[in-house]
Design a protein around this motif. Sequence first.
Motif, short mmCIF file in Angstrom:
data_model
loop_
_atom_site.label_atom_id
_atom_site.label_comp_id
_atom_site.label_asym_id
_atom_site.label_seq_id
_atom_site.Cartn_x
_atom_site.Cartn_y
_atom_site.Cartn_z
N THR A 196 -56.20 -94.04 12.84
CA THR A 196 -55.24 -94.32 11.79
C THR A 196 -54.69 -92.99 11.31
O THR A 196 -55.46 -92.09 10.96
N VAL A 197 -53.36 -92.85 11.31
CA VAL A 197 -52.72 -91.62 10.86
C VAL A 197 -52.07 -91.90 9.51
O VAL A 197 -51.23 -92.79 9.40
N THR A 198 -52.47 -91.13 8.50
CA THR A 198 -51.93 -91.28 7.16
C THR A 198 -51.29 -89.97 6.75
O THR A 198 -51.87 -88.90 6.94
N LYS A 199 -50.11 -90.05 6.15
CA LYS A 199 -49.43 -88.86 5.63
C LYS A 199 -49.71 -88.79 4.14
O LYS A 199 -49.47 -89.75 3.41
N VAL A 200 -50.28 -87.69 3.69
CA VAL A 200 -50.64 -87.50 2.30
C VAL A 200 -49.70 -86.47 1.68
O VAL A 200 -49.67 -85.32 2.11
N GLU A 201 -48.92 -86.89 0.67
CA GLU A 201 -47.98 -85.99 0.02
C GLU A 201 -48.37 -85.67 -1.43
O GLU A 201 -47.76 -84.84 -2.06
N ASP A 202 -49.41 -86.33 -1.92
CA ASP A 202 -49.87 -86.11 -3.29
C ASP A 202 -50.57 -84.76 -3.39
O ASP A 202 -51.62 -84.55 -2.76
N ILE A 203 -50.01 -83.86 -4.19
CA ILE A 203 -50.52 -82.49 -4.27
C ILE A 203 -51.95 -82.44 -4.79
O ILE A 203 -52.75 -81.62 -4.35
N VAL A 204 -52.31 -83.35 -5.68
CA VAL A 204 -53.68 -83.38 -6.20
C VAL A 204 -54.67 -83.73 -5.08
O VAL A 204 -55.72 -83.10 -4.95
N GLU A 205 -54.32 -84.71 -4.26
CA GLU A 205 -55.18 -85.08 -3.13
C GLU A 205 -55.26 -83.95 -2.11
O GLU A 205 -56.32 -83.66 -1.56
N ILE A 206 -54.12 -83.29 -1.85
CA ILE A 206 -54.10 -82.17 -0.90
C ILE A 206 -55.03 -81.05 -1.39
O ILE A 206 -55.79 -80.48 -0.62
N MET A 207 -54.99 -80.77 -2.68
CA MET A 207 -55.80 -79.68 -3.25
C MET A 207 -57.30 -79.96 -3.10
O MET A 207 -58.10 -79.03 -3.05
N GLN A 208 -57.69 -81.21 -3.01
CA GLN A 208 -59.11 -81.55 -2.85
C GLN A 208 -59.68 -81.02 -1.54
O GLN A 208 -60.89 -80.89 -1.40
N TYR A 209 -58.82 -80.70 -0.58
CA TYR A 209 -59.28 -80.16 0.70
C TYR A 209 -59.41 -78.64 0.68
O TYR A 209 -59.82 -78.03 1.67
#
Length: 81
Positions: free
Chosen positions: A32-45
């Motif tokens: 499953t390929v999901t595109k994540v654009e939410d900056i808060v979620e990106i920062m969690q990585y």
Amino acid sequence: MDIKVLGTGCKKCNMLANVTREAVRQSGIDATVTKVEDIVEIMQYGVMTTPVLVVNGEVVTKGNVPSVNEIIQILQSKHRN
């Protein structure tokens, strides 16, 4: 297999999403390929440079757009683990 493409919607981020989807299609791996654009979620990585490719919760590339073949190799190595 869970694949996430992290990026805010820039050209490189969109390219990585497209190349990743093509790599999944060509490899035949069930993913499953999901595109994540939410900056808060990106920062969690813990990444500062996008685009980022995350496979099963692990950052595998950041700041560049690998080729379809390079992504296939990454997916195959993660699929075996």
